[in-house]
Design a protein around this motif. Sequence first.
Motif, PDB file in Angstrom:
ATOM      1  N   ARG A 180     -11.688  35.546   2.510  1.00  0.00           N
ATOM      2  CA  ARG A 180     -11.781  36.997   2.461  1.00  0.00           C
ATOM      3  C   ARG A 180     -12.294  37.604   3.762  1.00  0.00           C
ATOM      4  NH1 ARG A 180     -14.462  38.122  -3.548  1.00  0.00           N
ATOM      5  NH2 ARG A 180     -12.853  37.026  -4.770  1.00  0.00           N
ATOM      6  N   ARG A 181     -12.707  36.799   4.687  1.00  0.00           N
ATOM      7  CA  ARG A 181     -13.274  37.293   5.939  1.00  0.00           C
ATOM      8  C   ARG A 181     -12.180  37.538   6.980  1.00  0.00           C
ATOM      9  NH1 ARG A 181     -18.765  36.801   6.184  1.00  0.00           N
ATOM     10  NH2 ARG A 181     -19.735  35.547   4.532  1.00  0.00           N
ATOM     11  N   PHE A 182     -12.468  38.476   7.887  1.00  0.00           N
ATOM     12  CA  PHE A 182     -11.569  38.771   8.999  1.00  0.00           C
ATOM     13  C   PHE A 182     -12.324  38.579  10.302  1.00  0.00           C
ATOM     14  CE2 PHE A 182      -9.580  40.941   5.498  1.00  0.00           C
ATOM     15  CZ  PHE A 182      -8.227  40.914   5.776  1.00  0.00           C
ATOM     16  N   ARG A 183     -11.577  38.356  11.367  1.00  0.00           N
ATOM     17  CA  ARG A 183     -12.160  38.252  12.700  1.00  0.00           C
ATOM     18  C   ARG A 183     -11.337  39.112  13.655  1.00  0.00           C
ATOM     19  NH1 ARG A 183      -8.937  34.997  15.831  1.00  0.00           N
ATOM     20  NH2 ARG A 183      -7.524  33.574  14.721  1.00  0.00           N
ATOM     21  N   ILE A 207      -9.307  58.356  20.639  1.00  0.00           N
ATOM     22  CA  ILE A 207      -8.764  57.039  20.306  1.00  0.00           C
ATOM     23  C   ILE A 207      -7.678  56.681  21.312  1.00  0.00           C
ATOM     24  CG2 ILE A 207      -7.532  55.679  18.586  1.00  0.00           C
ATOM     25  CD1 ILE A 207      -8.837  57.356  16.427  1.00  0.00           C
ATOM     26  N   LEU A 208      -7.944  55.650  22.081  1.00  0.00           N
ATOM     27  CA  LEU A 208      -6.987  55.209  23.095  1.00  0.00           C
ATOM     28  C   LEU A 208      -6.122  54.047  22.621  1.00  0.00           C
ATOM     29  CD1 LEU A 208      -9.268  55.370  26.257  1.00  0.00           C
ATOM     30  CD2 LEU A 208      -7.739  57.115  25.331  1.00  0.00           C
ATOM     31  N   GLY A 209      -6.506  53.378  21.568  1.00  0.00           N
ATOM     32  CA  GLY A 209      -5.727  52.255  21.052  1.00  0.00           C
ATOM     33  C   GLY A 209      -6.297  51.756  19.747  1.00  0.00           C
ATOM     34  N   LEU A 210      -5.517  50.994  19.021  1.00  0.00           N
ATOM     35  CA  LEU A 210      -5.940  50.454  17.732  1.00  0.00           C
ATOM     36  C   LEU A 210      -6.566  49.072  17.910  1.00  0.00           C
ATOM     37  CD1 LEU A 210      -3.012  51.367  15.295  1.00  0.00           C
ATOM     38  CD2 LEU A 210      -5.314  52.328  15.311  1.00  0.00           C
ATOM     39  N   GLU A 211      -7.731  48.879  17.294  1.00  0.00           N
ATOM     40  CA  GLU A 211      -8.323  47.540  17.198  1.00  0.00           C
ATOM     41  C   GLU A 211      -7.669  46.800  16.041  1.00  0.00           C
ATOM     42  OE1 GLU A 211     -10.608  46.350  19.352  1.00  0.00           O
ATOM     43  OE2 GLU A 211     -10.397  48.259  20.429  1.00  0.00           O
ATOM     44  N   ARG A 212      -7.460  45.512  16.217  1.00  0.00           N
ATOM     45  CA  ARG A 212      -6.757  44.730  15.205  1.00  0.00           C
ATOM     46  C   ARG A 212      -7.612  43.521  14.780  1.00  0.00           C
ATOM     47  NH1 ARG A 212      -1.999  47.211  15.156  1.00  0.00           N
ATOM     48  NH2 ARG A 212      -1.277  45.862  13.480  1.00  0.00           N
ATOM     49  N   ARG A 213      -7.266  42.944  13.661  1.00  0.00           N
ATOM     50  CA  ARG A 213      -8.003  41.802  13.144  1.00  0.00           C
ATOM     51  C   ARG A 213      -7.062  40.857  12.404  1.00  0.00           C
ATOM     52  NH1 ARG A 213     -11.386  44.190   7.933  1.00  0.00           N
ATOM     53  NH2 ARG A 213      -9.604  45.120   6.865  1.00  0.00           N
ATOM     54  N   ARG A 214      -7.567  39.642  12.138  1.00  0.00           N
ATOM     55  CA  ARG A 214      -6.774  38.607  11.460  1.00  0.00           C
ATOM     56  C   ARG A 214      -7.663  37.919  10.430  1.00  0.00           C
ATOM     57  NH1 ARG A 214      -2.179  36.040  12.840  1.00  0.00           N
ATOM     58  NH2 ARG A 214      -2.233  37.033  14.912  1.00  0.00           N
ATOM     59  N   ARG A 215      -7.060  37.539   9.303  1.00  0.00           N
ATOM     60  CA  ARG A 215      -7.824  36.872   8.257  1.00  0.00           C
ATOM     61  C   ARG A 215      -8.228  35.464   8.702  1.00  0.00           C
ATOM     62  NH1 ARG A 215      -8.341  38.024   2.824  1.00  0.00           N
ATOM     63  NH2 ARG A 215      -6.658  39.547   2.933  1.00  0.00           N
ATOM     64  N   VAL A 216      -9.464  35.084   8.397  1.00  0.00           N
ATOM     65  CA  VAL A 216      -9.986  33.763   8.772  1.00  0.00           C
ATOM     66  C   VAL A 216      -9.442  32.714   7.805  1.00  0.00           C
ATOM     67  CG1 VAL A 216     -12.074  32.372   8.993  1.00  0.00           C
ATOM     68  CG2 VAL A 216     -12.071  34.752   9.769  1.00  0.00           C
ATOM     69  N   THR A 217      -9.031  31.571   8.344  1.00  0.00           N
ATOM     70  CA  THR A 217      -8.601  30.436   7.528  1.00  0.00           C
ATOM     71  C   THR A 217      -9.506  29.247   7.843  1.00  0.00           C
ATOM     72  OG1 THR A 217      -7.001  29.692   9.191  1.00  0.00           O
ATOM     73  CG2 THR A 217      -6.207  31.216   7.502  1.00  0.00           C
ATOM     74  N   ARG A 218      -9.790  28.456   6.828  1.00  0.00           N
ATOM     75  CA  ARG A 218     -10.602  27.255   7.016  1.00  0.00           C
ATOM     76  C   ARG A 218     -10.267  26.253   5.926  1.00  0.00           C
ATOM     77  NH1 ARG A 218     -16.812  28.762   5.706  1.00  0.00           N
ATOM     78  NH2 ARG A 218     -16.996  26.674   6.590  1.00  0.00           N
ATOM     79  N   PRO A 219     -10.469  24.953   6.181  1.00  0.00           N
ATOM     80  CA  PRO A 219     -10.178  23.945   5.157  1.00  0.00           C
ATOM     81  C   PRO A 219     -11.068  24.145   3.938  1.00  0.00           C
ATOM     82  CG  PRO A 219     -10.433  22.925   7.309  1.00  0.00           C
ATOM     83  CD  PRO A 219     -10.885  24.340   7.451  1.00  0.00           C
ATOM     84  N   PRO A 220     -10.573  23.855   2.746  1.00  0.00           N
ATOM     85  CA  PRO A 220     -11.394  24.011   1.542  1.00  0.00           C
ATOM     86  C   PRO A 220     -12.463  22.929   1.466  1.00  0.00           C
ATOM     87  CG  PRO A 220      -9.318  22.978   0.981  1.00  0.00           C
ATOM     88  CD  PRO A 220      -9.225  23.343   2.434  1.00  0.00           C
TER      89      PRO A 220
END
Length: 398
Positions: A180-183, A207-220
């Motif tokens: 559920r976390r993003f980075r 606002i000069l640009g959009l900040e973006r993020r990606r969902r964190v993945t990790r082994p279970p």
Amino acid sequence: MTPLSDRPAGPHALAPNLAAFGRLLRRTGLPVGPAETMAALDALTRIDIGDRRQFHAALRAVMLRRREHFEIFDQAFSLFWRDPEAGKHAAMMAMLEGQKAPPEKPPPAARRLAEAMQGGPKPPPRPPEDRPPEIDMTATVSAAERLQGMDFEAMSAADIANAKREIRKLVLPLDERRTRRFRPDPAGPVADLRATVRESLRTGGEILGLERRRRVTRPPPLVALCDISGSMARYAQVLIHFLHALSNDRERVATFLFGTRLSNVTRQLRHRDAEVAFEQVAKAVPDWSGGTRIGESLTRFNRDWSRRVLGQGAVVLLITDGLDRDGAEGLAAATERLANSCRRLIWLNPLLRYAAFEPKSQGIRAMLPHVDEFRPVHNLDSLRALVASLSSSQGRPI
């Protein structure tokens, strides 16, 4: 060797002995190289080398990085800096006292230090000058290939030692799961509005640009429940090496051993030194090679540990032959609850090595309907197949 207080004042007079001390530590398995030796030589310029306590503290501070190496270092320091030729003297005394009764088994650190002081393992004997007869090896099976398919129970002590070395080469790339976390990620697929507004404060709200993020993945998380009863003792001896390798190679690995009771050995197996780890496991587990109470052990795990270690889509390895001393009492309900608490329940049973295996035992019949996979675990080939299976993305969503 002269005492510390009688040596010349400059630390460079100690350089040859310091280099020899570094080689001794390397032979015991400690990661001490030329950089650590040079750092130690530099550290000696900043202390009173006539003070043995300062001398010891300085060397240990710059030559070691892990607390678990302190014991070996302290023994090596005490022996070497008293007499750098102590290894030869120890070998002579051992020859003179060869007729005495063998002493109590020393701890792993002492055994490794004794071997290092005597110069490490002896080189192999030189082959005879006469050329041995040539043997045609066509259509024969190599020793390594034979080892892959050999049953753990049929292995000799030498075969088990070779198998343990092969197990340490296995790599377990568990499939990564989305959390559920993003980075923050400039090329991420999701726009981060909060970070965008926060960044706009630097430019007066523009606002000069959009900040973006990606969902964190990790082994279970990976949880292992290993049977150490009498019928599983030979297999558990090898499989615990596999679990030790996993515990030192991955994060979030929990290991439990059970016979007549459940024992959590996760902390013991995280020790990087295999000998020390197994010695600690032996002290923590009182019921090795005893009876089996699978139902009671799984019930206790579900009650005391499942909520702590089975989060975020955990994968559970249940290693047992299914032969329960109490029959199937409470076993079906405990296995069902365990299966419902994890994403994937894999049962590893050495009895599957038999081609004519049938689930006739009450315990096996009670557990079998609730597992996701039922696999053999009796040789190196079966372990490699397990690694391949764990690397896939199979499993039940929970």
